[in-house]
Write an enzyme that holds these catalytic residues in place. Sequence first.
Site, PDB file in Angstrom:
ATOM      1  N   THR A  14       2.111   8.540  -1.442  1.00 10.49           N
ATOM      2  CA  THR A  14       1.022   7.653  -1.008  1.00 10.49           C
ATOM      3  C   THR A  14       1.325   7.000   0.343  1.00 10.49           C
ATOM      4  O   THR A  14       0.505   7.046   1.267  1.00 10.49           O
ATOM      5  CB  THR A  14       0.820   6.538  -2.073  1.00 10.49           C
ATOM      6  OG1 THR A  14       0.660   7.174  -3.325  1.00 10.49           O
ATOM      7  CG2 THR A  14      -0.382   5.685  -1.773  1.00 10.49           C
ATOM      8  N   LYS A 106      12.249  -1.261  -1.839  1.00 11.57           N
ATOM      9  CA  LYS A 106      12.743  -2.594  -2.216  1.00 11.57           C
ATOM     10  C   LYS A 106      13.853  -2.553  -3.248  1.00 11.57           C
ATOM     11  O   LYS A 106      14.802  -3.320  -3.210  1.00 11.57           O
ATOM     12  CB  LYS A 106      11.596  -3.477  -2.722  1.00 11.57           C
ATOM     13  CG  LYS A 106      10.939  -2.971  -4.003  1.00 11.57           C
ATOM     14  CD  LYS A 106       9.459  -2.931  -3.917  1.00 11.57           C
ATOM     15  CE  LYS A 106       9.028  -1.829  -2.999  1.00 11.57           C
ATOM     16  NZ  LYS A 106       7.619  -1.529  -2.984  1.00 11.57           N
ATOM     17  N   VAL A 133       8.471  -5.310   1.219  1.00 11.64           N
ATOM     18  CA  VAL A 133       8.107  -6.594   0.609  1.00 11.64           C
ATOM     19  C   VAL A 133       6.612  -6.834   0.806  1.00 11.64           C
ATOM     20  O   VAL A 133       6.164  -7.126   1.906  1.00 11.64           O
ATOM     21  CB  VAL A 133       8.906  -7.766   1.218  1.00 11.64           C
ATOM     22  CG1 VAL A 133       8.601  -9.053   0.473  1.00 11.64           C
ATOM     23  CG2 VAL A 133      10.391  -7.484   1.182  1.00 11.64           C
ATOM     24  N   GLY A 135       4.026  -4.752   0.794  1.00  7.97           N
ATOM     25  CA  GLY A 135       3.308  -3.698   1.524  1.00  7.97           C
ATOM     26  C   GLY A 135       2.751  -4.096   2.874  1.00  7.97           C
ATOM     27  O   GLY A 135       3.488  -4.250   3.847  1.00  7.97           O
ATOM     28  N   GLY A 188      -5.396   3.838 -11.779  1.00  6.58           N
ATOM     29  CA  GLY A 188      -4.369   4.261 -10.819  1.00  6.58           C
ATOM     30  C   GLY A 188      -3.573   3.127 -10.214  1.00  6.58           C
ATOM     31  O   GLY A 188      -2.809   3.342  -9.282  1.00  6.58           O
ATOM     32  N   GLU A 191       1.813   2.444 -12.616  1.00  3.18           N
ATOM     33  CA  GLU A 191       2.521   3.720 -12.737  1.00  3.18           C
ATOM     34  C   GLU A 191       2.461   4.178 -14.193  1.00  3.18           C
ATOM     35  O   GLU A 191       2.186   3.389 -15.089  1.00  3.18           O
ATOM     36  CB  GLU A 191       4.013   3.512 -12.380  1.00  3.18           C
ATOM     37  CG  GLU A 191       4.271   2.724 -11.123  1.00  3.18           C
ATOM     38  CD  GLU A 191       4.125   3.571  -9.865  1.00  3.18           C
ATOM     39  OE1 GLU A 191       4.218   4.806  -9.973  1.00  3.18           O
ATOM     40  OE2 GLU A 191       3.900   2.985  -8.801  1.00  3.18           O
ATOM     41  N   ASP A 202       9.895  -5.321 -10.184  1.00  6.91           N
ATOM     42  CA  ASP A 202       9.416  -5.043  -8.823  1.00  6.91           C
ATOM     43  C   ASP A 202       9.277  -6.331  -7.991  1.00  6.91           C
ATOM     44  O   ASP A 202       9.842  -6.424  -6.890  1.00  6.91           O
ATOM     45  CB  ASP A 202       8.089  -4.265  -8.913  1.00  6.91           C
ATOM     46  CG  ASP A 202       7.429  -4.092  -7.567  1.00  6.91           C
ATOM     47  OD1 ASP A 202       7.804  -3.178  -6.830  1.00  6.91           O
ATOM     48  OD2 ASP A 202       6.523  -4.899  -7.256  1.00  6.91           O
ATOM     49  N   LYS A 206      11.568  -7.770  -4.576  1.00  4.27           N
ATOM     50  CA  LYS A 206      10.992  -8.327  -3.347  1.00  4.27           C
ATOM     51  C   LYS A 206      11.505  -9.752  -3.113  1.00  4.27           C
ATOM     52  O   LYS A 206      11.837 -10.128  -1.982  1.00  4.27           O
ATOM     53  CB  LYS A 206       9.463  -8.319  -3.438  1.00  4.27           C
ATOM     54  CG  LYS A 206       8.895  -6.903  -3.499  1.00  4.27           C
ATOM     55  CD  LYS A 206       7.439  -6.888  -3.962  1.00  4.27           C
ATOM     56  CE  LYS A 206       6.921  -5.469  -4.130  1.00  4.27           C
ATOM     57  NZ  LYS A 206       5.662  -5.373  -4.848  1.00  4.27           N
ATOM     58  N   GLY A 302      -0.533   0.396  -1.450  1.00  2.00           N
ATOM     59  CA  GLY A 302      -1.610   1.254  -0.942  1.00  2.00           C
ATOM     60  C   GLY A 302      -1.166   2.048   0.274  1.00  2.00           C
ATOM     61  O   GLY A 302      -0.233   1.655   0.986  1.00  2.00           O
TER      62      GLY A 302
HETATM   63  N1  HSE Z   1       3.782  -1.391  -7.708  1.00  6.37           N
HETATM   64  C1  HSE Z   1       3.729  -2.503  -6.808  1.00  6.37           C
HETATM   65  C2  HSE Z   1       2.530  -3.381  -7.145  1.00  6.37           C
HETATM   66  C3  HSE Z   1       3.648  -2.101  -5.370  1.00  6.37           C
HETATM   67  O1  HSE Z   1       1.799  -3.109  -8.089  1.00  6.37           O
HETATM   68  O2  HSE Z   1       2.343  -4.374  -6.470  1.00  6.37           O
HETATM   69  C4  HSE Z   1       4.925  -1.532  -4.881  1.00  6.37           C
HETATM   70  O3  HSE Z   1       5.954  -2.472  -4.975  1.00  6.37           O
END
Ligand code: HSE
Length: 428
Positions: A14, A106, A133, A135, A188, A191, A202, A206, A302
Amino acid sequence: MMKPLNIGIAGFGTVGGGLAEVLRDNADWTKRRAGREVRLKMVCDLDESKKGLIESFGAAYTKSLDDILNDPQIDVAVELIGGTGVAKDFIIKAIKAGKHVVTANKALLAEYGDEIFPLATKAGVYLGFEASVAGGIPLVETIKGALAGNRVEGMLGILNGTANYILTEMTDKGMAFEPALADAQAKGYAEADPTLDVEGGDPAHKLTLLIQLAFGVHYPFEKLPVTGISVVKPIDIGFAREFGYEIKLLAHAKYIDGKIEAGVFPALIPSDYMLAKVKGSFNAVRLEGNAGPVMLMGYGAGDRPTGSAVLADIMSVAKGVPANVFGFEDDVLPEADILNLDDAVSPHYLRFIVPDKTGLLRDIGGVMADHGISIAQAVQKGQSEAPGEGVPLILLTHEAKADDIHRAMDDADSRGLCLERAMHYRIF
Ligand code: HSE
């Protein structure tokens, strides 16, 4: 005009696709800003079906990372593989080959940064991680650069779009966690294995990086307390709203007298806070600087938003911005002096499920008093419809130590006052 800067991308998912797009669409703009052309020379991906797409961006396709590492014309190795295995090996080899590195990884930097960052510093190469961090939100360079004169002493952020999307669905539609997660997966956002998003790993990755950037100390990732959103129940979202709060998965860090209080956990914030209005998959962070607060909001994930953050780092290399990982003169940041979250003091939301019988409110109130916890508001609603069925009793406390709240919950359990373990959330 300087010669073009050549880049090689490892991993064309992506973000890689988004980067190739913004590089193509903003080519003239990029050249004007960076003072030289940025050229996508090679892309490595194991999936051969991407060859045609990759070549349509004017890049050579390869299945071998060594082709990027061994190409002397490639100036910047862009790591978009993800994970902490192959990606780590690739970054270390790229640094040793004298290439600048830009990554969105990250997890790798939060868990192995203390190994990787000094290698880059020693080799004198740039290691850019703006995309890792939140996006597309420019947090890394903002904290290091534009905010360098405004000492950040606290931050409160929504750093995971998937979790925020799920909580928004639960809040707006009254959904339970599992169907909201299934919906996020179908759309989508989440994951196939949503653990890192919903269990807080996640945003914790960050936050680990943000703590280093903002406070100039190294907070080991494995020491960061983390609770995800799978524990959040619609009943608490509903009651929180009645009291004028929203439940959000928050990344919190505060610099207190040289020590760091930090963690990722669901908590209540007042509904009129700007952070409370950050809905769906958006991310946002409020930075508390000693010269004033700053709030940043945008897409934390994204293709094009994250790809554009990768491109900004590549352009820094093109412009010759000196490598300085965290924006401090120290090559190795000192270890953080960590405050235990059990000692943190704040108001709390407590939800008990109690039998519907005379004296329960008095008894729970007594437990609170025994632990020195002062009650600010209390609500007990409804009636049990069958014998033995419980009713919710909600308390909002004045400032209390988290440890005292836990002890009060244990005490209520051991005195047999509750039908199930009580739930509590910190209030900001
Ligand atoms: N999967 C993360 C989120 C983005 O849903 O914010 C990538 O760190």
